[in-house]
Scaffold this active site. Structure first.
Site, PDB file in Angstrom:
ATOM      1  N   THR A 126      -0.368  36.409  74.140  1.00 10.40           N
ATOM      2  CA  THR A 126       0.047  37.740  74.574  1.00 10.40           C
ATOM      3  C   THR A 126      -0.496  38.032  75.969  1.00 10.40           C
ATOM      4  O   THR A 126       0.211  38.536  76.843  1.00 10.40           O
ATOM      5  CB  THR A 126      -0.457  38.807  73.585  1.00 10.40           C
ATOM      6  OG1 THR A 126       0.083  38.553  72.288  1.00 10.40           O
ATOM      7  CG2 THR A 126      -0.045  40.198  74.023  1.00 10.40           C
ATOM      8  N   GLN A 134       8.319  43.975  71.611  1.00  8.33           N
ATOM      9  CA  GLN A 134       6.970  44.036  71.071  1.00  8.33           C
ATOM     10  C   GLN A 134       5.945  43.836  72.201  1.00  8.33           C
ATOM     11  O   GLN A 134       6.058  42.901  72.985  1.00  8.33           O
ATOM     12  CB  GLN A 134       6.769  42.962  70.000  1.00  8.33           C
ATOM     13  CG  GLN A 134       5.389  43.006  69.338  1.00  8.33           C
ATOM     14  CD  GLN A 134       5.277  42.081  68.142  1.00  8.33           C
ATOM     15  OE1 GLN A 134       6.272  41.566  67.637  1.00  8.33           O
ATOM     16  NE2 GLN A 134       4.063  41.874  67.674  1.00  8.33           N
ATOM     17  N   ASP A 135       4.978  44.747  72.261  1.00 12.40           N
ATOM     18  CA  ASP A 135       3.884  44.650  73.238  1.00 12.40           C
ATOM     19  C   ASP A 135       4.362  44.750  74.690  1.00 12.40           C
ATOM     20  O   ASP A 135       3.974  43.951  75.544  1.00 12.40           O
ATOM     21  CB  ASP A 135       3.097  43.342  73.046  1.00 12.40           C
ATOM     22  CG  ASP A 135       2.269  43.339  71.770  1.00 12.40           C
ATOM     23  OD1 ASP A 135       2.401  44.284  70.975  1.00 12.40           O
ATOM     24  OD2 ASP A 135       1.504  42.396  71.572  1.00 12.40           O
ATOM     25  N   ARG A 175      -0.910  52.822  65.181  1.00  9.90           N
ATOM     26  CA  ARG A 175      -1.658  52.217  64.081  1.00  9.90           C
ATOM     27  C   ARG A 175      -2.933  51.579  64.632  1.00  9.90           C
ATOM     28  O   ARG A 175      -2.990  51.194  65.811  1.00  9.90           O
ATOM     29  CB  ARG A 175      -0.817  51.186  63.336  1.00  9.90           C
ATOM     30  CG  ARG A 175      -0.311  50.015  64.154  1.00  9.90           C
ATOM     31  CD  ARG A 175       0.416  49.006  63.274  1.00  9.90           C
ATOM     32  NE  ARG A 175       0.913  47.864  64.030  1.00  9.90           N
ATOM     33  CZ  ARG A 175       1.224  46.690  63.491  1.00  9.90           C
ATOM     34  NH1 ARG A 175       1.067  46.504  62.183  1.00  9.90           N
ATOM     35  NH2 ARG A 175       1.692  45.702  64.229  1.00  9.90           N
ATOM     36  N   ASP A 214       4.197  48.169  68.532  1.00  7.94           N
ATOM     37  CA  ASP A 214       2.939  48.274  69.290  1.00  7.94           C
ATOM     38  C   ASP A 214       3.196  48.199  70.791  1.00  7.94           C
ATOM     39  O   ASP A 214       2.479  47.508  71.525  1.00  7.94           O
ATOM     40  CB  ASP A 214       1.967  47.158  68.887  1.00  7.94           C
ATOM     41  CG  ASP A 214       1.705  47.126  67.385  1.00  7.94           C
ATOM     42  OD1 ASP A 214       1.855  48.159  66.724  1.00  7.94           O
ATOM     43  OD2 ASP A 214       1.353  46.046  66.877  1.00  7.94           O
ATOM     44  N   TRP A 240      -5.248  49.028  65.572  1.00  6.02           N
ATOM     45  CA  TRP A 240      -5.395  47.588  65.788  1.00  6.02           C
ATOM     46  C   TRP A 240      -6.846  47.165  65.604  1.00  6.02           C
ATOM     47  O   TRP A 240      -7.126  46.093  65.097  1.00  6.02           O
ATOM     48  CB  TRP A 240      -4.905  47.254  67.191  1.00  6.02           C
ATOM     49  CG  TRP A 240      -4.941  45.813  67.541  1.00  6.02           C
ATOM     50  CD1 TRP A 240      -4.701  44.748  66.721  1.00  6.02           C
ATOM     51  CD2 TRP A 240      -5.223  45.268  68.822  1.00  6.02           C
ATOM     52  NE1 TRP A 240      -4.822  43.576  67.418  1.00  6.02           N
ATOM     53  CE2 TRP A 240      -5.141  43.867  68.703  1.00  6.02           C
ATOM     54  CE3 TRP A 240      -5.528  45.843  70.054  1.00  6.02           C
ATOM     55  CZ2 TRP A 240      -5.361  43.026  69.793  1.00  6.02           C
ATOM     56  CZ3 TRP A 240      -5.736  44.999  71.141  1.00  6.02           C
ATOM     57  CH2 TRP A 240      -5.660  43.601  70.992  1.00  6.02           C
ATOM     58  N   GLN A 257       5.447  39.012  70.535  1.00  7.54           N
ATOM     59  CA  GLN A 257       4.700  39.603  71.644  1.00  7.54           C
ATOM     60  C   GLN A 257       5.197  39.071  72.986  1.00  7.54           C
ATOM     61  O   GLN A 257       5.237  37.861  73.204  1.00  7.54           O
ATOM     62  CB  GLN A 257       3.199  39.315  71.504  1.00  7.54           C
ATOM     63  CG  GLN A 257       2.577  39.917  70.251  1.00  7.54           C
ATOM     64  CD  GLN A 257       2.478  38.907  69.130  1.00  7.54           C
ATOM     65  OE1 GLN A 257       3.421  38.140  68.894  1.00  7.54           O
ATOM     66  NE2 GLN A 257       1.357  38.906  68.417  1.00  7.54           N
TER      67      GLN A 257
END
Length: 522
Positions: free
Chosen positions: A286, A338-339, A428, A360, A430, A316
């Site tokens: 990532t 994502q990310d 959320r 996320d 992490w 990611q």
């Protein structure tokens, strides 16, 4: 695993934390007593004994802190050397990818620790807490790379050391107990030189040092060539402006620690686009998937879109990663799934920007405020759940978190037709001490009534800090929100103001120099 966004605060937020925070009391001439007040007393004692005499470190809190940071520095130097030695032992490309990240992250950790104890910098307790927080985040990121690529069984155990514990101890000792009020000269931070003040007052109309244009009308056709030239041509570390004319620039860029005070100005978020497609699905970590990664202090971007086109199927995939202290992104776009936006570490500010993603998609462990931003959840893969934020604070003394102020959370065009079949949440946890707040923001009906989502069972539900203050819109009702111990509806404006630009990232002391408009309070 997706990473969570963190924000660095310049205040003591003890009253806001639901988890215990260690408080230091002066005990004269007794290293054991100082160490007993740290999170890891045995590690503290083991490293102090035989290394320093008692009197050197124990006469004052500041003396003990300096020695604690120096111990962490020595440990980081040994660990970096050991990590470099492990390179030939990597068995495959994934291990090499995670290992390469760790080399870079240990280098950054040593830099942050060195800044903290450098007598020439005269850093404040808040600066020190910021840089210590970043040093700890770097080591967590190192471990994460091996885990997310599924290669944590061999090289990672060989890298085991006590550096994270030593940094945690330093954070506990250093934690500021009072807010530092910034000083100004002619409305700008006092630490700016007179020449810089003159330049920065005219930052909106300043002439670029270099121009990038794909049609050949500028100095260079690629942004990378312009950055390379800047590294060779510039004298000193004053503001260096690069104008990037309209075009789609397919480049992966790294603006490193030595490249301070770089400013990229585009022609608009629709016309100047920097795009890449690295992803975890494609074999990157990532951390290394970012289309643009910046760690050089004082970075500013205006009127540019940062994009990652790997798609949701590759998991990611970061469009922008920032570990740049005192960085600003004004009227920028961040597009991915994502990310998308990795606010990795340090102090950051985003204004009038657009962020698109699914899982996320605003994450990391910076001290970050997003003000007047448009946050769009996109259509994820079948069976996926959208989560706007994943904040990654691992230590209660880190002054990090995500503050979303006067912004809007809405469904992107591709999500709207299938809104009933996709759940979307505000965030959320992490990491154990995850901290995120939404202040006076519009929340549309895409957000699930519960508001927030568990990461894994009961993990972090008591130790996180999630708050909502005077939000509005069809998804803003808090009547059916989660009942976690760490969640609260903020009713006191004094508590909410702790997360404003002026308080949470001390924006009044550095944002005026950027030329970017901002609201310091609620």
């Amino acid at each position: 695993m997706a990473m969570i966004i963190l924000i660095v605060t310049f205040l003591s937020l003890n009253s806001l934390l639901l988890s215990p925070v260690l408080s230091f009391k002066y005990v004269p001439n007794d290293v054991h007593s100082w160490c007993n007040n740290t999170p890891y007393p045995q590690t503290c004692k083991q490293h102090f004994m035989g290394r320093f005499t008692h009197n050197i470190a124990s006469k004052s809190k500041s003396g003990f802190r300096k020695m604690a940071v120096k111990l962490a520095m020595e440990g980081a130097l040994r660990a970096a050397s050991h990590t470099k030695w492990l390179g030939p032992k990597c068995r495959n490309e994934k291990e090499k990818a995670a290992w390469a990240d760790c080399l870079q992250l240990y280098e950054s950790t040593i830099l942050q620790l060195n800044r903290t104890v450098d007598p020439n910098l005269k850093c404040s307790d808040v600066d020190a807490q910021t840089w210590l927080s970043t040093a700890l985040t770097n080591l967590e990121t190192c471990k994460t790379g091996f885990i997310e690529l599924g290669v944590s069984d061999f090289i990672l155990p060989l890298m085991s050391n006590n550096v994270s514990k030593l940094i945690c101890n330093s954070l506990a000792v250093n934690k500021p107990e009072v807010q530092e009020k910034p000083s100004y000269v002619d409305g700008l931070p006092s630490w700016l030189k007179a020449g810089d003040r003159k330049l920065l007052r005219a930052s909106s109309s300043v002439q670029p040092n270099l121009v990038v244009a794909q049609d050949g009308s500028g100095d260079f056709k690629t942004i990378k060539d312009a950055l390379d030239a800047a590294a060779k041509q510039r004298k000193g570390s004053g503001r260096f402006v690069i104008r990037v004319k309209a075009g789609v620039y397919r480049e992966n860029l790294v603006i490193g620690n030595s490249m301070k005070n770089i400013m990229l100005i585009g022609d608009s978020i629709r016309n100047t686009i920097i795009t890449g497609s690295r992803s975890v699905g494609g074999g990157s970590t990532t951390f290394n998937s970012a289309t643009v990664a910046v760690t050089g202090e004082g970075f500013i971007a205006r009127e540019i879109t940062f994009r990652n086109t790997a798609g949701p199927q590759n998991h990611q995939a970061v469009a922008l990663r920032s570990g740049s202290d005192l960085s600003v992104f004004y009227r920028c776009g961040f597009e991915g799934y994502q990310d998308t936006l990795y606010v990795h570490s340090q102090r950051q500010f985003y204004k009038d920007s657009y962020i698109y993603g699914t899982v996320d998609f605003i994450f990391g462990n910076a001290a970050v405020v997003l003000q007047n931003c448009m946050i769009y959840a996109r259509r994820p893969m079948t069976g996926q759940t959208n989560v706007v934020t994943a904040q990654g604070r691992t230590d209660p003394n880190q002054n990090t978190g995500i503050s979303i102020h006067n912004s809007r959370v809405m469904a992107a065009a591709d999500l709207s037709p299938v809104l009933s079949s996709v759940k979307t949440y505000l965030g959320r946890p992490w990491k154990q001490y995850s901290r995120t707040v939404y202040l006076k923001s519009y929340i549309d009906n895409l957000v699930n009534p519960a508001g927030w989502l568990e990461w894994n069972g009961n993990f972090a539900l008591d130790t996180l800090y999630y708050g909502e203050y005077k939000n509005f819109g069809p998804g803003s009702s808090t009547t059916k929100r989660v009942k976690w111990r760490g969640y609260r509806v903020i009713k006191n404006p004094t508590e909410a103001s702790q997360f404003s630009v002026g308080s949470f990232i001390s924006g009044g002391s550095w944002l005026p120099s950027t030329g970017v408009p901002f609201s310091a309070g609620l």
